[in-house]
Motif scaffolding. Structure first.
Motif, PDB file in Angstrom:
ATOM      1  N   THR A  39       7.577  -3.908  15.075  1.00 31.15           N
ATOM      2  CA  THR A  39       6.423  -4.198  15.925  1.00 31.15           C
ATOM      3  C   THR A  39       5.136  -3.997  15.139  1.00 31.15           C
ATOM      4  OG1 THR A  39       6.205  -1.938  16.717  1.00 31.15           O
ATOM      5  CG2 THR A  39       7.721  -3.380  17.934  1.00 31.15           C
ATOM      6  N   LEU A  40       4.051  -4.457  15.725  1.00 31.12           N
ATOM      7  CA  LEU A  40       2.744  -4.324  15.090  1.00 31.12           C
ATOM      8  C   LEU A  40       2.338  -2.854  14.976  1.00 31.12           C
ATOM      9  CD1 LEU A  40       0.419  -5.897  13.885  1.00 31.12           C
ATOM     10  CD2 LEU A  40      -0.601  -6.020  16.150  1.00 31.12           C
ATOM     11  N   ASP A  41       2.719  -2.056  15.959  1.00 32.56           N
ATOM     12  CA  ASP A  41       2.401  -0.625  15.914  1.00 32.56           C
ATOM     13  C   ASP A  41       3.136   0.075  14.765  1.00 32.56           C
ATOM     14  OD1 ASP A  41       0.730  -0.813  18.094  1.00 32.56           O
ATOM     15  OD2 ASP A  41       2.290  -0.233  19.553  1.00 32.56           O
ATOM     16  N   GLU A  42       4.402  -0.259  14.594  1.00 30.17           N
ATOM     17  CA  GLU A  42       5.168   0.330  13.492  1.00 30.17           C
ATOM     18  C   GLU A  42       4.594  -0.083  12.144  1.00 30.17           C
ATOM     19  OE1 GLU A  42       8.984  -1.237  14.483  1.00 30.17           O
ATOM     20  OE2 GLU A  42       9.602   0.577  15.545  1.00 30.17           O
ATOM     21  N   PHE A  43       4.203  -1.353  12.047  1.00 28.71           N
ATOM     22  CA  PHE A  43       3.608  -1.837  10.807  1.00 28.71           C
ATOM     23  C   PHE A  43       2.293  -1.116  10.524  1.00 28.71           C
ATOM     24  CE2 PHE A  43       0.935  -4.872   8.456  1.00 28.71           C
ATOM     25  CZ  PHE A  43       1.730  -5.026   7.332  1.00 28.71           C
ATOM     26  N   ALA A  44       1.489  -0.914  11.544  1.00 30.78           N
ATOM     27  CA  ALA A  44       0.214  -0.209  11.380  1.00 30.78           C
ATOM     28  C   ALA A  44       0.440   1.235  10.944  1.00 30.78           C
ATOM     29  CB  ALA A  44      -0.582  -0.256  12.674  1.00 30.78           C
ATOM     30  N   ILE A  45       1.469   1.866  11.457  1.00 28.42           N
ATOM     31  CA  ILE A  45       1.779   3.244  11.063  1.00 28.42           C
ATOM     32  C   ILE A  45       2.187   3.286   9.596  1.00 28.42           C
ATOM     33  CG2 ILE A  45       3.452   5.114  11.373  1.00 28.42           C
ATOM     34  CD1 ILE A  45       3.399   4.452  14.381  1.00 28.42           C
ATOM     35  N   ILE A  46       3.007   2.343   9.161  1.00 27.26           N
ATOM     36  CA  ILE A  46       3.446   2.309   7.764  1.00 27.26           C
ATOM     37  C   ILE A  46       2.260   2.064   6.833  1.00 27.26           C
ATOM     38  CG2 ILE A  46       4.822   1.016   6.086  1.00 27.26           C
ATOM     39  CD1 ILE A  46       6.893   0.635   8.356  1.00 27.26           C
ATOM     40  N   VAL A  47       1.418   1.084   7.168  1.00 28.91           N
ATOM     41  CA  VAL A  47       0.245   0.784   6.342  1.00 28.91           C
ATOM     42  C   VAL A  47      -0.708   1.964   6.316  1.00 28.91           C
ATOM     43  CG1 VAL A  47      -1.803  -0.685   6.178  1.00 28.91           C
ATOM     44  CG2 VAL A  47       0.421  -1.706   6.589  1.00 28.91           C
ATOM     45  N   GLY A  48      -0.929   2.596   7.450  1.00 30.65           N
ATOM     46  CA  GLY A  48      -1.816   3.758   7.512  1.00 30.65           C
ATOM     47  C   GLY A  48      -1.296   4.929   6.703  1.00 30.65           C
TER      48      GLY A  48
ATOM     49  N   CYS B 261       0.745   4.714   4.093  1.00 34.39           N
ATOM     50  CA  CYS B 261       0.600   4.352   2.672  1.00 34.39           C
ATOM     51  C   CYS B 261      -0.842   4.520   2.209  1.00 34.39           C
ATOM     52  CB  CYS B 261       1.064   2.925   2.438  1.00 34.39           C
ATOM     53  SG  CYS B 261       2.837   2.704   2.603  1.00 34.39           S
ATOM     54  N   ALA B 262      -1.784   4.073   3.016  1.00 32.27           N
ATOM     55  CA  ALA B 262      -3.198   4.196   2.653  1.00 32.27           C
ATOM     56  C   ALA B 262      -3.601   5.664   2.558  1.00 32.27           C
ATOM     57  CB  ALA B 262      -4.064   3.459   3.665  1.00 32.27           C
ATOM     58  N   GLY B 263      -3.129   6.470   3.479  1.00 34.63           N
ATOM     59  CA  GLY B 263      -3.437   7.899   3.434  1.00 34.63           C
ATOM     60  C   GLY B 263      -2.855   8.580   2.212  1.00 34.63           C
ATOM     61  N   THR B 264      -1.639   8.211   1.862  1.00 38.29           N
ATOM     62  CA  THR B 264      -1.004   8.785   0.682  1.00 38.29           C
ATOM     63  C   THR B 264      -1.754   8.395  -0.580  1.00 38.29           C
ATOM     64  OG1 THR B 264       1.131   8.711   1.789  1.00 38.29           O
ATOM     65  CG2 THR B 264       1.153   8.926  -0.601  1.00 38.29           C
ATOM     66  N   ILE B 265      -2.141   7.132  -0.681  1.00 37.05           N
ATOM     67  CA  ILE B 265      -2.908   6.684  -1.838  1.00 37.05           C
ATOM     68  C   ILE B 265      -4.229   7.429  -1.915  1.00 37.05           C
ATOM     69  CG2 ILE B 265      -4.179   4.714  -2.796  1.00 37.05           C
ATOM     70  CD1 ILE B 265      -1.850   2.954  -1.786  1.00 37.05           C
ATOM     71  N   LEU B 266      -4.889   7.579  -0.789  1.00 28.82           N
ATOM     72  CA  LEU B 266      -6.166   8.278  -0.751  1.00 28.82           C
ATOM     73  C   LEU B 266      -6.016   9.726  -1.198  1.00 28.82           C
ATOM     74  CD1 LEU B 266      -9.172   8.016   0.142  1.00 28.82           C
ATOM     75  CD2 LEU B 266      -8.455   8.987   2.313  1.00 28.82           C
ATOM     76  N   ILE B 267      -5.015  10.398  -0.659  1.00 29.41           N
ATOM     77  CA  ILE B 267      -4.826  11.814  -0.982  1.00 29.41           C
ATOM     78  C   ILE B 267      -4.411  12.013  -2.441  1.00 29.41           C
ATOM     79  CG2 ILE B 267      -3.347  13.814  -0.514  1.00 29.41           C
ATOM     80  CD1 ILE B 267      -3.358  12.923   2.439  1.00 29.41           C
TER      81      ILE B 267
END
Length: 109
Positions: free
Chosen positions: A2-11, A13-19
């Protein structure tokens, strides 16, 4: 998915890259690192390169077609080691490695 699951995965990944990549840059900005830390950080590129190369050099599948096909990458790697010890230049090692491998294949060794 679902779009929600995809948003969680992208978020995530983005958080991990940021940290892992951006935050240390801001924390260490303007600070002098100790000489031992600088020496340790200088070892990261050669270690990463060696890990990538070693993964392809020592596969049992290379010798399934005979010893000749399995020894070619090892011979090219030996030539690269000589170049690395003399020049200490990663780009020169990559170029010489590719050229050595191609020449060894053309010679049929």
């Amino acid at each position: 998915m679902t779009l929600d699951e995809f948003a969680i995965i992208v978020g995530t990944c983005a958080g991990t890259i940021l940290i892992c990549r951006v935050v240390p840059l801001f924390i260490l900005k303007g600070r002098e690192l100790s000489p031992s830390t600088q020496r340790a950080l200088e070892l990261i590129p050669p270690a990463a390169f060696a890990a990538l190369v070693a993964n392809d050099l020592f596969k049992p599948e290379l010798f399934e077609q005979g010893i000749g096909s399995g020894i070619l990458p090892l011979l090219a790697a030996a030539i690269v080691v000589v170049v690395a010890l003399k020049t200490k230049n990663l780009l020169a090692c990559a170029i010489v490695g590719v050229i050595a491998y191609v020449l060894l294949m053309m010679l049929g060794l």
